[in-house]
Design a protein around this motif. Structure first.
Motif, short mmCIF file in Angstrom:
data_model
loop_
_atom_site.label_atom_id
_atom_site.label_comp_id
_atom_site.label_asym_id
_atom_site.label_seq_id
_atom_site.Cartn_x
_atom_site.Cartn_y
_atom_site.Cartn_z
N ASN A 66 0.86 -1.18 0.00
CA ASN A 66 0.00 0.00 0.00
C ASN A 66 0.89 1.24 0.00
O ASN A 66 1.66 1.46 0.94
CB ASN A 66 -0.91 -0.02 1.23
N ILE A 67 0.83 2.03 -1.08
CA ILE A 67 1.64 3.25 -1.21
C ILE A 67 0.80 4.43 -0.74
O ILE A 67 -0.31 4.66 -1.23
CB ILE A 67 2.07 3.46 -2.67
N PRO A 68 1.29 5.21 0.24
CA PRO A 68 0.48 6.29 0.82
C PRO A 68 0.42 7.55 -0.03
O PRO A 68 0.60 8.67 0.45
CB PRO A 68 1.19 6.54 2.15
N ILE A 69 0.18 7.40 -1.32
CA ILE A 69 0.02 8.53 -2.24
C ILE A 69 -1.18 8.24 -3.13
O ILE A 69 -1.26 7.17 -3.74
CB ILE A 69 1.28 8.74 -3.10
N GLY A 70 -2.11 9.19 -3.19
CA GLY A 70 -3.30 9.02 -4.01
C GLY A 70 -3.69 10.30 -4.69
O GLY A 70 -2.95 11.30 -4.75
N GLY A 71 -4.92 10.31 -5.23
CA GLY A 71 -5.39 11.46 -5.99
C GLY A 71 -5.46 12.74 -5.19
O GLY A 71 -5.19 13.84 -5.71
N SER A 72 -5.81 12.66 -3.91
CA SER A 72 -5.95 13.87 -3.12
C SER A 72 -4.61 14.56 -2.87
O SER A 72 -4.57 15.75 -2.55
CB SER A 72 -6.62 13.55 -1.78
N ARG A 79 4.26 18.39 -9.88
CA ARG A 79 5.41 17.56 -10.25
C ARG A 79 6.05 16.83 -9.05
O ARG A 79 6.43 15.66 -9.17
CB ARG A 79 6.45 18.42 -10.97
N PRO A 80 6.19 17.46 -7.87
CA PRO A 80 6.77 16.71 -6.73
C PRO A 80 5.98 15.45 -6.38
O PRO A 80 6.56 14.42 -6.00
CB PRO A 80 6.75 17.73 -5.59
N VAL A 81 4.64 15.52 -6.51
CA VAL A 81 3.83 14.34 -6.21
C VAL A 81 4.08 13.26 -7.25
O VAL A 81 4.18 12.06 -6.93
CB VAL A 81 2.34 14.72 -6.15
N PHE A 82 4.18 13.67 -8.55
CA PHE A 82 4.52 12.71 -9.60
C PHE A 82 5.83 11.99 -9.25
O PHE A 82 5.93 10.76 -9.36
CB PHE A 82 4.68 13.43 -10.94
N SER A 83 6.83 12.76 -8.87
CA SER A 83 8.15 12.18 -8.59
C SER A 83 8.11 11.24 -7.39
O SER A 83 8.69 10.15 -7.41
CB SER A 83 9.17 13.31 -8.34
N ASP A 84 7.42 11.67 -6.33
CA ASP A 84 7.32 10.81 -5.14
C ASP A 84 6.59 9.51 -5.47
O ASP A 84 6.96 8.43 -4.98
CB ASP A 84 6.58 11.54 -4.02
N LEU A 85 5.54 9.60 -6.27
CA LEU A 85 4.78 8.40 -6.62
C LEU A 85 5.63 7.42 -7.40
O LEU A 85 5.67 6.22 -7.09
CB LEU A 85 3.55 8.82 -7.44
N VAL A 86 6.36 7.91 -8.40
CA VAL A 86 7.21 7.02 -9.21
C VAL A 86 8.32 6.42 -8.35
O VAL A 86 8.65 5.24 -8.48
CB VAL A 86 7.79 7.80 -10.41
N PRO A 92 -4.41 14.10 -16.82
CA PRO A 92 -3.58 14.18 -18.04
C PRO A 92 -2.09 14.11 -17.71
O PRO A 92 -1.60 14.77 -16.80
CB PRO A 92 -3.96 15.54 -18.64
N GLY A 93 -1.39 13.33 -18.47
CA GLY A 93 0.06 13.23 -18.33
C GLY A 93 0.53 12.19 -17.36
O GLY A 93 1.71 11.81 -17.37
N LEU A 94 -0.34 11.65 -16.50
CA LEU A 94 0.11 10.69 -15.48
C LEU A 94 0.52 9.37 -16.13
O LEU A 94 1.57 8.80 -15.79
CB LEU A 94 -1.00 10.45 -14.46
N GLN A 95 -0.25 8.89 -17.09
CA GLN A 95 0.09 7.63 -17.75
C GLN A 95 1.43 7.74 -18.47
O GLN A 95 2.29 6.85 -18.36
CB GLN A 95 -1.02 7.24 -18.74
N ARG A 96 1.63 8.84 -19.20
CA ARG A 96 2.88 9.02 -19.94
C ARG A 96 4.06 9.17 -18.99
O ARG A 96 5.14 8.64 -19.22
CB ARG A 96 2.77 10.25 -20.85
N ALA A 153 4.99 5.70 -17.63
CA ALA A 153 5.63 4.88 -18.66
C ALA A 153 7.08 5.31 -18.89
O ALA A 153 7.98 4.47 -19.04
CB ALA A 153 4.83 4.95 -19.97
N GLN A 154 7.33 6.61 -18.92
CA GLN A 154 8.70 7.11 -19.15
C GLN A 154 9.63 6.73 -18.00
O GLN A 154 10.78 6.35 -18.22
CB GLN A 154 8.68 8.63 -19.33
N ASN A 155 9.16 6.82 -16.78
CA ASN A 155 10.03 6.58 -15.64
C ASN A 155 10.15 5.10 -15.28
O ASN A 155 11.12 4.69 -14.64
CB ASN A 155 9.51 7.35 -14.43
N LEU A 156 9.16 4.30 -15.67
CA LEU A 156 9.24 2.86 -15.41
C LEU A 156 9.81 2.10 -16.59
O LEU A 156 9.97 0.87 -16.52
CB LEU A 156 7.85 2.31 -15.07
N ASP A 157 10.10 2.83 -17.69
CA ASP A 157 10.68 2.23 -18.90
C ASP A 157 9.81 1.09 -19.43
O ASP A 157 10.32 0.06 -19.90
CB ASP A 157 12.10 1.72 -18.63
#
Length: 771
Positions: free
Chosen positions: A224-230, A268-275, A307-311, A314-318
């Protein structure tokens, strides 16, 4: 109420209530038919500070019940993964029937709460069976605190819904993945740990957390990763100084914002933390599963519409991240084509997985619904039948009563002489009651006298119990039948004597001797493990002992010789037979009925000793001839066999000698708990003990060093021939090379007094003792 065959899967999230109503496809077991769905979004997200969680959930459930037909349907409910506990345990090869006991033992260690405070369940995920044994089974153990379970089902209970199944959200995702993405494991080959199939990675994004599930169908791993939509919404409120409501609206309509670039820069910080969390989780999984390989990555949940979350993923998980357009295993026609379902279909995966399990098609069937609720519903369901059966029974009693009463009413009591018969019967009944009362009084007095007699007998019998035990042990010990004068003081004669030398006799009282048996059972399983003994090499031939060396005692190890190596090889070859003999001691040999462990209070007696009844390793023919008839086998064929099957002559209460079996005395399960090897020792027959052997050896060394009368004047102080000036070396003490075997034997003793084992038929009180 009759069941409809349909299942409602309900997912109460932090943003909305999602529900699916499914039933099995008539022809294809790998398809489900969707008959209805519901998506009820709360006015506020439940995690907002000003939101009243209980009220919002209750309102949503009431709305769901009001606009859907649920009567007769089963209900499956999911709870967040962080609310429960998941553990995956690999067990050693074990009998399949013993897995429940082992899992319960593991649950006590894995669950950080008392078991009565949690609801837990388990299921075997992988492993094979061979001849009743489970080989390398992997167990999934899942638990949830009991009070959290009741809080989760409370809104549905208050709305009149009965929950039939409670499942953790990640495990519902696992059931969905196996059914929809892996064709429900149909025609899947047997699992090979060395070459497992590729694993599917599922990312289920929620409002507050993200469930990461990795599975190859046979096994599952989740985090369980403690990062979500909110978290994206909170990033916007912080960076752009917006209210939570405005930030949520802006996030959902990011492409229509005046400055989308600033919007994504704020998130962007949330994107980075999630990945980073996803990469860390995948790395941990791969490190613990060396043969695993990640195949497809599937993303679920409404936050994936950002928008942009899927891309970005994919870029960071290769690797490509698949965003599902539909569920292949879900057939719904107009239901799944509804606009509201289409716009929120990514959030229905948990409800889908719950329906799969509720219809009996899930790979995982664990259920965290408390047993007391199941029992209560079972009783409630039986109540109508119980009331009906009671009504029929009462009707039968009533009919029977009136039929007898009608028959009785036809008799004229006054005129037919029945009055006298009834009076006589009443008199007989009164006498019978008096006799019964007198009998009860006499029985009570008899029991009182019997108790007094038992107390007096126990005092008398208790004095001789330990003496009887010592005599029984003595009778079980092998004896040399030859008179003392026929015995020779030679190493060969000592080896031939069928004698055991007892060093200690210990005892310990147990409230339950079954506890001791458990420890013996564990030692039996390790019977093939031999305790090692170091052999200290002696000086080579022709060398003298250095000055100050101590004399070898009777317990000192023998020199390492080629014969010792031959002995070690022979001992190693005999270990399998030794383990089988130990099992036979417990009555658990092949072909024996299953042994029932003893219970009750008693004593554990331990006998420690040794014997020299072993072959001479310098005599190959004698060593080969004896084989296993020495060492531990000699103890089994004598002491242990006699304790199991032997008997002993003991006096009865009348003074007569009577033969009693060891079992009659309360001696049970004699077993040798030691597993030593015979060791070669140097034995001084002229020494009473090891200390005297040491003194003799020191005298010999000092005599050799000083010589003649200059030292001790010869061995034992005698003057050598030739006068006082003669120089004579002290003769060496006589030493025998013997093989010594040490053993430890334990058995249960549950004392049987004479009054009990004699089974005296005169157990009643004599006539003159009665009042």
């Amino acid at each position: 109420m009759a069941r409809s065959g349909a299942v409602w899967g309900i997912d109460i999230g932090n943003c909305a209530l999602k529900a699916l109503r499914c039933r099995r496809h008539e022809k294809d077991d790998n398809k489900l038919v969707v008959e209805a769905f519901d998506f009820i979004e709360y006015p506020k997200i439940l995690t907002q500070p000003e939101a009243d969680r209980e009220a919002l959930v209750a309102e949503a459930v009431a709305t769901f019940v009001s606009r859907n037909e649920i009567a007769g349907d089963r209900v499956a409910l999911s709870v967040p993964g962080q609310s429960g506990l998941s553990r995956f345990i690999k067990l050693p090869p074990v009998e399949a029937k013993k897995i429940p006991d082992m899992v319960k033992y593991e649950a006590k260690g894995q669950i950080p709460f008392a078991l009565e405070d949690v609801v837990w369940d388990y299921q075997q995920l992988a492993g094979s069976q061979d001849d009743g044994y489970a080989l390398d089974p992997e167990i999934g153990l899942f638990a949830m605190k009991r009070d959290q379970v009741h809080r989760a089902i409370q809104p549905l209970t208050e709305a009149g819904l009965e929950v039939d199944c409670i499942q953790l959200a990640p495990l519902a995702i696992y059931n969905y993945a196996c059914f929809d993405r892996m064709n429900n494991m149909e025609d899947a080959p047997p699992f090979d740990p060395a070459d497992p199939p590729k694993s599917l990675l599922v990312l289920s994004f929620g409002t507050e957390t993200t469930d990461l599930v990795i599975t190859n169908g046979y096994r599952v791993w989740q985090r369980n990763i403690p990062i979500g939509g909110s978290h994206f919404t909170r990033a916007l409120t912080k960076e752009l100084q917006l209210t939570f409501t405005k930030a949520e609206h802006l996030k959902r309509n990011a492409t229509k914002a005046e400055d989308p670039r600033a919007l994504f820069q704020a998130m962007r910080p949330v994107f980075s933390d999630l990945v980073a969390e996803i990469q860390r989780s995948i790395g941990f999984f791969m490190n613990n599963n060396k043969n695993a390989e990640i195949g497809d990555i599937v993303a679920l949940g409404n936050p994936m519409r950002l928008p942009g979350l899927q891309r970005f993923l994919a870029q960071n998980l290769d690797q490509e991240v698949i965003l599902l357009e539909e569920f292949p295993g879900l057939l719904g026609g107009s239901v799944t084509a509804a606009p509201q379902f289409q716009s929120n279909h990514l959030s229905f995966a948990e409800a889908y997985g719950l329906c799969v399990q509720g219809l009996g098609l899930g790979q995982l069937q664990t259920n965290l619904l408390p047993e007391e609720i199941v029992t209560e519903r079972l009783i409630k369901g039986k109540k109508p039948w119980t009331v009906a059966a009671a009504a029929v029974l009462m009707l039968g009693f009533t009919v029977n009563y009136y039929s007898h009463y009608a028959t009785y009413a036809t008799a004229d009591v006054k005129d037919s002489g029945m009055s006298q018969a009834i009076s006589k019967a009443s008199s007989v009944e009164s006498k019978a009651n008096n006799f019964s009362s007198e009998h009860s009084s006499l029985v009570a007095k008899y029991d009182e006298l019997k108790e007094i007699r038992s107390s007096l007998r126990s005092n008398d019998d208790g004095r001789v119990l330990w003496l009887e035990l010592l005599k029984a042990i003595k009778s079980a010990l092998p004896q040399d039948p030859r008179p003392a004068e026929e015995r020779k003081m030679t190493a060969l004669d000592v080896r031939e004597r069928p004698e055991l030398h007892i060093e200690t006799l210990d005892c310990e009282y147990f409230q339950d001797v079954g506890t001791w048996y458990t420890s013996v059972e564990r030692s039996v399983k390790e019977a093939s493990k031999i305790k090692s003994f170091d052999n200290t090499p002696a000086p080579a031939a022709g060398e003298e002992a250095a000055e100050g060396d101590e004399a070898p005692t009777a317990d000192e190890a023998a020199p390492a010789t080629p014969e010792d190596a031959e002995l070690a090889e022979q001992d190693a070859a005999d270990q399998e037979t030794l383990a089988e003999d130990t099992l036979e001691d417990l009555g658990q040999g092949e072909g024996e009925a299953e042994f029932v462990p003893p219970t009750g209070e008693g004593w554990i007696i331990q006998i420690t000793g040794y014997h020299f009844h072993n072959s001479d390793i310098n005599n190959p023919s004698e060593f080969e001839e004896r084989g296993l008839a020495e060492a531990g086998q000699f103890v089994r064929q004598t002491l242990i066999k006699n304790l199991r099957e032997g008997s002993v002559m003991l006096p009865t209460r009348d003074g007569e000698m009577k033969e009693y079996s060891m079992e009659k005395l309360g001696i049970q399960i004699p077993v040798m708990i030691s597993n030593y090897r015979p060791v070669q020792v140097t034995y001084d027959p002229n020494a009473a003990d090891a200390e005297e052997a040491q003194r003799n050896w020191s005298a010999y060394q000092q005599g050799n060093a000083e010589g003649g009368l200059g030292g001790l004047g010869g061995f034992n102080g005698r003057t050598p021939a030739g006068g006082a000036n003669a120089t004579v070396s002290t003769p060496p003490p006589e030493h025998w090379k013997l093989r010594k075997y040490e053993f430890e034997v334990q058995f249960i003793w549950q004392p049987q007094p004479r009054s009990e084992r004699d089974n005296d038929p005169q157990e009643s009180v004599s006539d003159d003792m009665l009042p």
